[in-house]
Write a protein that holds these residues in place. Structure first.
Motif, mmCIF file in Angstrom:
data_model
loop_
_atom_site.group_PDB
_atom_site.id
_atom_site.type_symbol
_atom_site.label_atom_id
_atom_site.label_comp_id
_atom_site.label_asym_id
_atom_site.label_seq_id
_atom_site.Cartn_x
_atom_site.Cartn_y
_atom_site.Cartn_z
ATOM 1 N N GLY A 87 0.743 -1.201 -0.158
ATOM 2 C CA GLY A 87 -0.200 -0.052 -0.025
ATOM 3 C C GLY A 87 0.742 1.334 0.043
ATOM 4 N N GLY A 88 2.132 1.153 0.046
ATOM 5 C CA GLY A 88 3.035 2.179 0.150
ATOM 6 C C GLY A 88 3.510 2.837 -1.225
ATOM 7 N N GLY A 89 2.985 1.989 -2.382
ATOM 8 C CA GLY A 89 3.719 2.410 -3.738
ATOM 9 C C GLY A 89 4.789 1.614 -4.210
ATOM 10 N N PHE A 90 5.304 0.565 -3.209
ATOM 11 C CA PHE A 90 6.526 0.132 -3.632
ATOM 12 C C PHE A 90 6.164 -0.802 -4.703
ATOM 13 N N GLY A 91 5.248 -1.586 -4.758
ATOM 14 C CA GLY A 91 4.807 -2.407 -5.888
ATOM 15 C C GLY A 91 4.902 -1.982 -7.152
ATOM 16 N N GLY A 92 4.238 -0.874 -7.219
ATOM 17 C CA GLY A 92 4.356 0.109 -8.526
ATOM 18 C C GLY A 92 5.559 0.436 -8.951
ATOM 19 N N GLU A 93 6.521 0.831 -7.923
ATOM 20 C CA GLU A 93 7.681 1.246 -8.399
ATOM 21 C C GLU A 93 8.737 0.115 -8.734
ATOM 22 N N GLU A 114 1.050 -14.396 -14.864
ATOM 23 C CA GLU A 114 -0.197 -15.331 -14.502
ATOM 24 C C GLU A 114 -0.523 -14.522 -13.119
ATOM 25 N N VAL A 115 -1.868 -14.414 -13.193
ATOM 26 C CA VAL A 115 -2.703 -14.234 -12.232
ATOM 27 C C VAL A 115 -3.937 -15.317 -11.725
ATOM 28 N N GLU A 116 -4.389 -15.388 -10.629
ATOM 29 C CA GLU A 116 -5.265 -16.185 -10.231
ATOM 30 C C GLU A 116 -6.577 -15.699 -10.643
ATOM 31 N N ASP A 117 -7.616 -16.563 -10.896
ATOM 32 C CA ASP A 117 -8.837 -16.254 -11.132
ATOM 33 C C ASP A 117 -9.855 -15.794 -10.158
ATOM 34 N N PRO A 118 -10.202 -14.658 -10.016
ATOM 35 C CA PRO A 118 -11.227 -14.204 -9.002
ATOM 36 C C PRO A 118 -12.495 -14.759 -9.144
ATOM 37 N N ASP A 119 -12.814 -15.477 -10.138
ATOM 38 C CA ASP A 119 -14.169 -16.099 -10.378
ATOM 39 C C ASP A 119 -14.014 -17.728 -10.125
ATOM 40 N N CYS A 136 -6.135 -5.358 -10.749
ATOM 41 C CA CYS A 136 -6.479 -4.173 -10.914
ATOM 42 C C CYS A 136 -5.067 -3.421 -11.052
ATOM 43 N N PHE A 137 -4.346 -3.915 -10.240
ATOM 44 C CA PHE A 137 -3.075 -3.258 -10.003
ATOM 45 C C PHE A 137 -2.007 -3.354 -11.113
ATOM 46 N N TYR A 138 -2.153 -4.384 -11.997
ATOM 47 C CA TYR A 138 -1.557 -4.671 -13.322
ATOM 48 C C TYR A 138 -2.192 -3.973 -14.254
ATOM 49 N N GLU A 139 -3.576 -3.798 -14.216
ATOM 50 C CA GLU A 139 -4.084 -3.086 -15.225
ATOM 51 C C GLU A 139 -4.063 -1.556 -15.225
ATOM 52 N N ASN A 140 -3.827 -1.111 -14.187
ATOM 53 C CA ASN A 140 -3.748 0.152 -13.775
ATOM 54 C C ASN A 140 -2.201 0.539 -14.327
ATOM 55 N N ARG A 141 -1.623 -0.219 -14.520
ATOM 56 C CA ARG A 141 -0.082 -0.004 -14.930
ATOM 57 C C ARG A 141 0.198 -0.440 -16.433
#
Length: 209
Positions: A87-93, A114-119, A136-141
Motif C-alpha cells: 500500500g506504500g507504492g513500492f509494488g508499482g515502483e 499469470e494471475v489467479e482467477d477471482p471467479d 487491477c494493480f497490473y491493469e492500472n499499469r
C-alpha cells in the motif's frame, strides 16, 4: 519511492537474502512456488533475473523473471511486496523498474504474467477481493488480460493443476498476441516456463491438436 532502490539478488548480504526468501514464502502458496534455492542458483547462472526492492538495506519486495526466447517475451514469474509495506507504492515502483529493464535491456517485445482467477469456484470472498485487487494493480499499469480459455498450469509442488489467467504488457510490441501468436506464447510458457515436453496434455491442448 524516496529511498527505495532496486538491485539484483547476487551481492546481497545473507540476512537480506533470508528476508527476500521470507517475503517469497509468505506471498505465494506452496503449489505455486519453486524451491527458493533453485531461483538463487538460476540467478547466479544467468538463467533467471531477480529484482530486490531495498530501502536503507531493508528488503521490501522481490520479483523474478526470465526470457521466453522462442517468443521474445519476458515472463514475470513472481512479484511480491512484504505485507508490512504493502500500500506504500513500492509494488508499482518495482513493476516500473522491471518493465523499464525489459524494454531497454532484455530484447523482448512484451511482458507476460499469470494471475489467479477471482471467479474460480469455491473460493472465499476475501480471496476473491485479493485476486481482483491484484488484477487491477497490473491493469492500472498498462497490462491487460489475454483471451485465453481454460489456461491451467501444473503445480510446482505436489500433483495437479491450477487454473490461471494470463496478463500481458507491451514492450516493443504495441498490441497483444492473438490467434497463432497467442498459441505460440502459451506453448512457450508450458515448454520453456514449466519444462513440459511437447507431448504433455497441456501442451497438446494449447496447440489445439
Amino acid at each position: 519511492m524516496p529511498g527505495m532502490r532496486v538491485t539484483a539478488l547476487p551481492g546481497l548480504e545473507p540476512s537480506q537474502v533470508s528476508s527476500v526468501e521470507r517475503i517469497y514464502l509468505e506471498a505465494f502458496p506452496a503449489g505455486e512456488r519453486m524451491p527458493f534455492e533453485e531461483i538463487v542458483r538460476d540467478v547466479n547462472e544467468g538463467v533467471r533475473i531477480a529484482y530486490v526492492a531495498l530501502d536503507e538495506g531493508i528488503a521490501l519486495g522481490f520479483a523474478s523473471a526470465y526470457v521466453l526466447r522462442s517468443v521474445q517475451t519476458f515472463y514475470l514469474e513472481y512479484l511480491a511486496i512484504d505485507e508490512r509495506y504493502r500500500g506504500g507504492g513500492f509494488g508499482g515502483e518495482l513493476w516500473y523498474h522491471i518493465r523499464t529493464d525489459a524494454q531497454r535491456h532484455r530484447g523482448v517485445t512484451a511482458i507476460v504474467l499469470e494471475v489467479e482467477d477471482p471467479d474460480e469456484p469455491d473460493i472465499d470472498p476475501r480471496t476473491t477481493v485479493a485476486r481482483r485487487r491484484r488484477i487491477c494493480f497490473y491493469e492500472n499499469r498498462g497490462a491487460r488480460r489475454l483471451p485465453t480459455t481454460d489456461f491451467r498450469v501444473p503445480l510446482l509442488q505436489g500433483d495437479g493443476e491450477k487454473p490461471m489467467l494470463l496478463m500481458w504488457a507491451p514492450a516493443a510490441r504495441p498490441d497483444p498476441p492473438t490467434g497463432d501468436d497467442l498459441t505460440d506464447l502459451v506453448r512457450a510458457l508450458y515448454e520453456e516456463g514449466y519444462d513440459l515436453p511437447p507431448d504433455h496434455p497441456l501442451v497438446i491442448a494449447a496447440s489445439g491438436k
